[in-house]
Scaffold this motif. Sequence first.
Motif, PDB file in Angstrom:
ATOM      1  N   ALA A   1      14.085  -0.284  35.037  1.00 20.73           N
ATOM      2  CA  ALA A   1      14.203  -0.351  33.586  1.00 20.73           C
ATOM      3  C   ALA A   1      13.913   1.027  32.998  1.00 20.73           C
ATOM      4  N   VAL A   2      14.608   1.357  31.929  1.00 18.03           N
ATOM      5  CA  VAL A   2      14.455   2.658  31.266  1.00 18.03           C
ATOM      6  C   VAL A   2      14.213   2.427  29.783  1.00 18.03           C
ATOM      7  N   VAL A   3      13.268   3.168  29.208  1.00 17.17           N
ATOM      8  CA  VAL A   3      13.038   3.130  27.763  1.00 17.17           C
ATOM      9  C   VAL A   3      13.383   4.510  27.202  1.00 17.17           C
ATOM     10  N   LEU A   4      14.369   4.556  26.323  1.00 11.80           N
ATOM     11  CA  LEU A   4      14.769   5.807  25.671  1.00 11.80           C
ATOM     12  C   LEU A   4      14.162   5.825  24.272  1.00 11.80           C
ATOM     13  N   GLY A   5      13.188   6.706  24.089  1.00 16.75           N
ATOM     14  CA  GLY A   5      12.393   6.712  22.862  1.00 16.75           C
ATOM     15  C   GLY A   5      11.040   6.103  23.151  1.00 16.75           C
ATOM     16  N   ALA A   6      10.505   6.424  24.334  1.00 16.18           N
ATOM     17  CA  ALA A   6       9.319   5.746  24.858  1.00 16.18           C
ATOM     18  C   ALA A   6       8.015   6.175  24.196  1.00 16.18           C
ATOM     19  N   SER A   7       8.011   7.283  23.463  1.00 12.88           N
ATOM     20  CA  SER A   7       6.756   7.778  22.888  1.00 12.88           C
ATOM     21  C   SER A   7       6.524   7.315  21.458  1.00 12.88           C
ATOM     22  N   GLY A   8       7.472   6.584  20.895  1.00 16.05           N
ATOM     23  CA  GLY A   8       7.373   6.186  19.496  1.00 16.05           C
ATOM     24  C   GLY A   8       6.570   4.924  19.279  1.00 16.05           C
ATOM     25  N   GLY A   9       6.565   4.483  18.007  1.00 17.56           N
ATOM     26  CA  GLY A   9       5.769   3.322  17.624  1.00 17.56           C
ATOM     27  C   GLY A   9       6.218   2.036  18.286  1.00 17.56           C
ATOM     28  N   ILE A  10       7.501   1.903  18.535  1.00 18.40           N
ATOM     29  CA  ILE A  10       8.022   0.761  19.286  1.00 18.40           C
ATOM     30  C   ILE A  10       8.003   1.075  20.776  1.00 18.40           C
ATOM     31  N   GLY A  11       8.381   2.295  21.133  1.00 24.24           N
ATOM     32  CA  GLY A  11       8.537   2.669  22.542  1.00 24.24           C
ATOM     33  C   GLY A  11       7.276   2.525  23.370  1.00 24.24           C
ATOM     34  N   GLN A  12       6.120   2.886  22.810  1.00 24.20           N
ATOM     35  CA  GLN A  12       4.891   2.809  23.604  1.00 24.20           C
ATOM     36  C   GLN A  12       4.488   1.367  23.941  1.00 24.20           C
TER      37      GLN A  12
ATOM     38  N   GLU B   1      10.663  -0.455  38.906  1.00 23.65           N
ATOM     39  CA  GLU B   1      10.613   0.964  38.552  1.00 23.65           C
ATOM     40  C   GLU B   1      10.835   1.092  37.057  1.00 23.65           C
ATOM     41  N   LEU B   2      10.021   1.910  36.412  1.00 25.85           N
ATOM     42  CA  LEU B   2      10.121   2.108  34.968  1.00 25.85           C
ATOM     43  C   LEU B   2      10.196   3.597  34.685  1.00 25.85           C
ATOM     44  N   ALA B   3      11.256   4.001  34.000  1.00 27.39           N
ATOM     45  CA  ALA B   3      11.427   5.407  33.623  1.00 27.39           C
ATOM     46  C   ALA B   3      11.352   5.532  32.110  1.00 27.39           C
ATOM     47  N   LEU B   4      10.555   6.478  31.649  1.00 32.28           N
ATOM     48  CA  LEU B   4      10.375   6.708  30.220  1.00 32.28           C
ATOM     49  C   LEU B   4      10.995   8.047  29.837  1.00 32.28           C
ATOM     50  N   TYR B   5      11.648   8.069  28.662  1.00 33.04           N
ATOM     51  CA  TYR B   5      12.265   9.310  28.185  1.00 33.04           C
ATOM     52  C   TYR B   5      12.040   9.422  26.683  1.00 33.04           C
ATOM     53  N   ASP B   6      11.687  10.646  26.263  1.00 32.92           N
ATOM     54  CA  ASP B   6      11.600  10.944  24.836  1.00 32.92           C
ATOM     55  C   ASP B   6      11.594  12.457  24.678  1.00 32.92           C
ATOM     56  N   VAL B   7      11.722  12.905  23.445  1.00 34.90           N
ATOM     57  CA  VAL B   7      11.781  14.352  23.208  1.00 34.90           C
ATOM     58  C   VAL B   7      10.397  14.982  23.169  1.00 34.90           C
ATOM     59  N   VAL B   8       9.350  14.153  22.990  1.00 41.01           N
ATOM     60  CA  VAL B   8       7.965  14.659  22.997  1.00 41.01           C
ATOM     61  C   VAL B   8       7.045  13.622  23.643  1.00 41.01           C
ATOM     62  N   ASN B   9       5.932  14.085  24.154  1.00 43.51           N
ATOM     63  CA  ASN B   9       4.793  13.242  24.552  1.00 43.51           C
ATOM     64  C   ASN B   9       5.012  12.305  25.733  1.00 43.51           C
ATOM     65  N   THR B  10       6.168  12.347  26.360  1.00 49.45           N
ATOM     66  CA  THR B  10       6.405  11.393  27.455  1.00 49.45           C
ATOM     67  C   THR B  10       5.432  11.565  28.618  1.00 49.45           C
ATOM     68  N   PRO B  11       5.070  12.797  29.013  1.00 45.54           N
ATOM     69  CA  PRO B  11       4.133  12.923  30.136  1.00 45.54           C
ATOM     70  C   PRO B  11       2.801  12.216  29.869  1.00 45.54           C
ATOM     71  N   GLY B  12       2.305  12.305  28.641  1.00 47.09           N
ATOM     72  CA  GLY B  12       1.023  11.671  28.309  1.00 47.09           C
ATOM     73  C   GLY B  12       1.116  10.153  28.321  1.00 47.09           C
ATOM     74  N   VAL B  13       2.189   9.612  27.739  1.00 47.62           N
ATOM     75  CA  VAL B  13       2.380   8.159  27.738  1.00 47.62           C
ATOM     76  C   VAL B  13       2.511   7.654  29.170  1.00 47.62           C
ATOM     77  N   THR B  14       3.250   8.403  29.978  1.00 52.54           N
ATOM     78  CA  THR B  14       3.471   8.006  31.371  1.00 52.54           C
ATOM     79  C   THR B  14       2.160   8.031  32.157  1.00 52.54           C
ATOM     80  N   ALA B  15       1.372   9.075  31.975  1.00 51.01           N
ATOM     81  CA  ALA B  15       0.092   9.178  32.689  1.00 51.01           C
ATOM     82  C   ALA B  15      -0.823   8.014  32.323  1.00 51.01           C
TER      83      ALA B  15
END
Length: 326
Positions: free
Chosen positions: A4-15, A29-43
């Motif tokens: 599963a993939v979330v595009l916009g994973a760092s936002g208010g809905i995405g997180q 397997e879960l893949a997260l993508y966004d233009v900012v903050n994705t490494p922190g959300v993923t960690a």
Amino acid sequence: MVKAVVLGASGGIGQPLSLLLKACPLVDELALYDVVNTPGVTADLSHISSVAKITGYLPKDDGLKHALTGADVVVIPAGIPRKPGMTRDDLFKINAGIVRDLVKGIAEFSPKAFTLVISNPVNSTVPIAAEVLKAAGVFDPKRLFGVTTLDVVRAETFTQEFSKLKNPSEATVPVIGETIVPLFSKVAPGFQIPADRYEALIKRVQFGGDEVVQAKDGAGSATLSMAFAGFRFAEAVIKAAKGEKGIVEPTFVYLPGVEGGAEIAKATGVDFFSTPVELGPNGAEKAINILGGITEQEKKLLEACVTGLKGNIEKGVEFVKNPPPK
């Protein structure tokens, strides 16, 4: 294996959506993508002791390509909220551009994935996604969905005092159109809405988002309930893909491309519409026409819905065919 993939994973809905998918035992397997903050959300999410292996990506280093490659289900909550001084048209152009560019990535890197669009307004962003996929020669109407589940969740919740169910989600309350037409005449198990409560209840389902905005004092919108709704629909799609039978969920689809959809398109005069859809291994197996026998009040709501819907659909198609100048 389900990716599963979330595009916009760092936002208010995405997180919160990513949290729910990380906790879901059906996701390997879960893949997260966004233009900012994705490494922190993923960690943060990576510390949760659940099945899914999680990775996170930013645009750099082909992040979108890595996130989407091998995807089975892609959920798109990406977009920006409306800011002070911003017109609805300004917001549309930004979010429409975001969805268009993300779907170009899906067309290139995971064209067979089930694509679930949450980004507002769904009645324009789904036609945008369809046009992008058509242009790339990979459009499969059975695999493209607009997530309208929040309308259903609200209708279930707000009618609990009449359904008397301990778990309101055990009621089936169809909500169609996408400009939100709850069909209380079609609820199951059957229950009655008192005549003096009907209009207020319709309004509450249609404008439930305003309640949240007001309660948050203008500092936010319905992000948590939307994340729940997005997850509920994604889980239904995954279960059906794995072979579970009898799963029916209202969703916004391209009617001519789904069995049973042509009849609904003829009745409504629109090609995109939210209707109960039977899900299966290939996605949207059958669109179910529940328009027969609706009440006069519901017919009036439907007429108003279709008028607005036609303009929204045309706006989405036009955005792709004749992009506004940057």
